[in-house]
Write an enzyme that holds these catalytic residues in place. Structure first.
Site, PDB file in Angstrom:
ATOM      1  N   ARG A 270       0.769  -1.758  -0.354  1.00  0.00           N
ATOM      2  CA  ARG A 270      -0.335  -0.110  -0.032  1.00  0.00           C
ATOM      3  C   ARG A 270       0.795   1.331   0.287  1.00  0.00           C
ATOM      4  O   ARG A 270       0.273   2.910  -0.697  1.00  0.00           O
ATOM      5  CB  ARG A 270      -0.821  -0.272   1.061  1.00  0.00           C
ATOM      6  CG  ARG A 270      -2.026   0.894   1.129  1.00  0.00           C
ATOM      7  CD  ARG A 270      -2.962   1.230   2.075  1.00  0.00           C
ATOM      8  NE  ARG A 270      -2.400   1.093   3.373  1.00  0.00           N
ATOM      9  CZ  ARG A 270      -3.083   1.117   4.870  1.00  0.00           C
ATOM     10  NH1 ARG A 270      -4.543   1.238   5.121  1.00  0.00           N
ATOM     11  NH2 ARG A 270      -2.414   1.311   5.259  1.00  0.00           N
TER      12      ARG A 270
ATOM     13  N   LYS B  14      -2.509   7.019   1.390  1.00  0.00           N
ATOM     14  CA  LYS B  14      -2.272   8.061   2.613  1.00  0.00           C
ATOM     15  C   LYS B  14      -0.829   8.444   2.106  1.00  0.00           C
ATOM     16  O   LYS B  14       0.508   8.402   2.488  1.00  0.00           O
ATOM     17  CB  LYS B  14      -1.949   6.521   3.439  1.00  0.00           C
ATOM     18  CG  LYS B  14      -1.982   6.313   4.504  1.00  0.00           C
ATOM     19  CD  LYS B  14      -1.700   4.934   4.988  1.00  0.00           C
ATOM     20  CE  LYS B  14      -2.362   4.897   6.786  1.00  0.00           C
ATOM     21  NZ  LYS B  14      -2.275   5.654   7.081  1.00  0.00           N
TER      22      LYS B  14
ATOM     23  N   GLU C 186     -15.602   7.508   6.602  1.00  0.00           N
ATOM     24  CA  GLU C 186     -14.946   6.505   7.085  1.00  0.00           C
ATOM     25  C   GLU C 186     -14.525   7.337   8.142  1.00  0.00           C
ATOM     26  O   GLU C 186     -15.364   8.565   7.844  1.00  0.00           O
ATOM     27  CB  GLU C 186     -13.089   5.875   6.919  1.00  0.00           C
ATOM     28  CG  GLU C 186     -12.428   7.326   5.886  1.00  0.00           C
ATOM     29  CD  GLU C 186     -11.389   6.669   5.367  1.00  0.00           C
ATOM     30  OE1 GLU C 186     -10.915   5.407   5.644  1.00  0.00           O
ATOM     31  OE2 GLU C 186     -10.567   7.808   5.051  1.00  0.00           O
TER      32      GLU C 186
HETATM   33  N1  PMP Z   1      -8.320   5.390   7.442  1.00  0.00           N
HETATM   34  C1  PMP Z   1      -7.741   6.045   7.574  1.00  0.00           C
HETATM   35  C2  PMP Z   1      -8.359   7.619   6.824  1.00  0.00           C
HETATM   36  C3  PMP Z   1      -6.577   5.789   7.921  1.00  0.00           C
HETATM   37  O1  PMP Z   1      -5.639   6.890   8.310  1.00  0.00           O
HETATM   38  C4  PMP Z   1      -6.056   4.365   8.415  1.00  0.00           C
HETATM   39  C5  PMP Z   1      -6.038   4.010   9.682  1.00  0.00           C
HETATM   40  N2  PMP Z   1      -4.615   4.553  10.328  1.00  0.00           N
HETATM   41  C6  PMP Z   1      -7.605   3.002   8.734  1.00  0.00           C
HETATM   42  C7  PMP Z   1      -8.760   4.029   7.902  1.00  0.00           C
HETATM   43  C8  PMP Z   1      -7.293   2.117   9.243  1.00  0.00           C
HETATM   44  O2  PMP Z   1      -6.317   2.323   8.036  1.00  0.00           O
HETATM   45  P1  PMP Z   1      -5.488   0.129   8.248  1.00  0.00           P
HETATM   46  O3  PMP Z   1      -6.804  -0.419   9.590  1.00  0.00           O
HETATM   47  O4  PMP Z   1      -4.847  -0.494   7.243  1.00  0.00           O
HETATM   48  O5  PMP Z   1      -4.885   0.721   9.932  1.00  0.00           O
END
Ligand code: PMP
Length: 286
Positions: free
Chosen positions: A53, A152, A185
């Site tokens: 990722r 990200k 989210e």
């Molecule tokens: N959404 C956002 C905006 C994030 O920054 C994150 C990670 N902190 C997540 C969702 C969760 O992703 P992951 O399960 O890959 O940590």
């Protein structure tokens, strides 16, 4: 406790001496990408997936990481071992590197690779038992055609602004809607609801980060014969849901019992949330 040592582009520095240039475009413009992941008993959960990722985020912003994915994995493991950590939070950061004071990324050089492995600070245990209260932020999630939330990137101001709204309302997380007014989210976590025994979560094209914990929970639900649907959701769907929870590498699986001061379901942590949370704990400690 010994001072944490930080990896910066091939070398280790004590935390207090770990520094990069003030001309780095990561600092000047948020021009760079990152990952946040967890190690359990010294082993990183889905390390390769996180690294993939990271490289996809970099590719999306035309940033070439001067290291292979295998070397990145190796450097990550080395950083954890050097700090003698067993359960840790790991942050990978790749900046565009130092450049001129203009935006032009072609005038930067030497992208910096930073790896921080440190002790984890989670939500208090009480919140995992009782559940979080969250509010809807007025700040919408970045429009995917402006800066796709799938990237990200080091520019997290969109999320920070929504987080501040949550904090001002006395909550540690806030719900972000997308440009269509649908549920996207939370500021650092993905969101799920349970309705009539089915698990529902927004699809990736709702403008969200495709969370690695989210995907693990979807797999676990499948194994438990819980029907999972990735469909657009509105606030209404959360208000009438039976259960709600958030997922993220740092938060793992955390129940949500209220949205905008309105109880979700019975207002207590629901059975499917408990079941999936337990399954996730088993999976990461396998
Ligand atoms: N959404 C956002 C905006 C994030 O920054 C994150 C990670 N902190 C997540 C969702 C969760 O992703 P992951 O399960 O890959 O940590």
């Amino acid at each position: 406790m010994a001072e944490i040592e930080i990896y910066i582009s091939g070398k280790f520095f004590p935390k207090s001496e770990a520094k990069i240039s003030v001309y780095d475009h990561g600092l000047l413009y948020g021009d760079g990408v990152f990952e946040g992941m967890r190690a359990y008993s010294g082993k990183v959960f889905r390390l390769e997936t996180h690294i993939e990722r990271l490289y996809e985020s970099a590719q999306a912003i035309l940033l070439s990481i001067p290291m292979t994915q295998a070397e990145m994995a190796q450097a990550t493991i080395q950083t954890i071992q050097r700090n003698q950590l067993s359960d840790a939070y790991i942050r990978l950061v790749v900046t565009r590197g130092a450049g001129s004071l203009g935006l032009d990324p072609t005038r930067t050089k030497d992208p910096q690779i930073i790896i921080i492995a440190d002790h984890i600070s989670l939500y208090p245990a009480e919140l995992y038992e009782k559940g979080l209260e969250i509010v809807t932020a007025a700040t919408i999630r970045n429009h995917p055609a402006a800066l796709n939330p799938r990237v990200k990137s080091l520019n997290y101001l969109n999320n920070i602004m929504a987080k501040v709204e949550g904090m001002k309302a006395g909550c540690s997380e806030a719900l972000m809607l997308n440009h269509r007014g649908e549920v996207a989210e939370c500021t650092g976590d993905n969101i799920f609801i349970v309705r009539r025994g089915e698990l529902l979560t927004p699809p990736v094209d709702a403008g969200i980060l495709e969370g690695i914990t989210r995907n693990a929970v979807i797999e676990l639900a499948g194994e438990a014969n819980v029907v999972v649907r990735e469909i657009p959701l509105s606030r209404h769907d959360i208000f009438v849901a039976d259960e709600c929870f958030l997922t993220g590498s740092a938060a793992e699986v955390i129940p949500v019992i209220k949205l905008d001061d309105r109880p979700i379901g019975t207002g207590a942590v629901g059975p499917i949330t408990k079941q999936l949370s337990a399954a996730f704990h088993r999976l990461v400690r396998q």
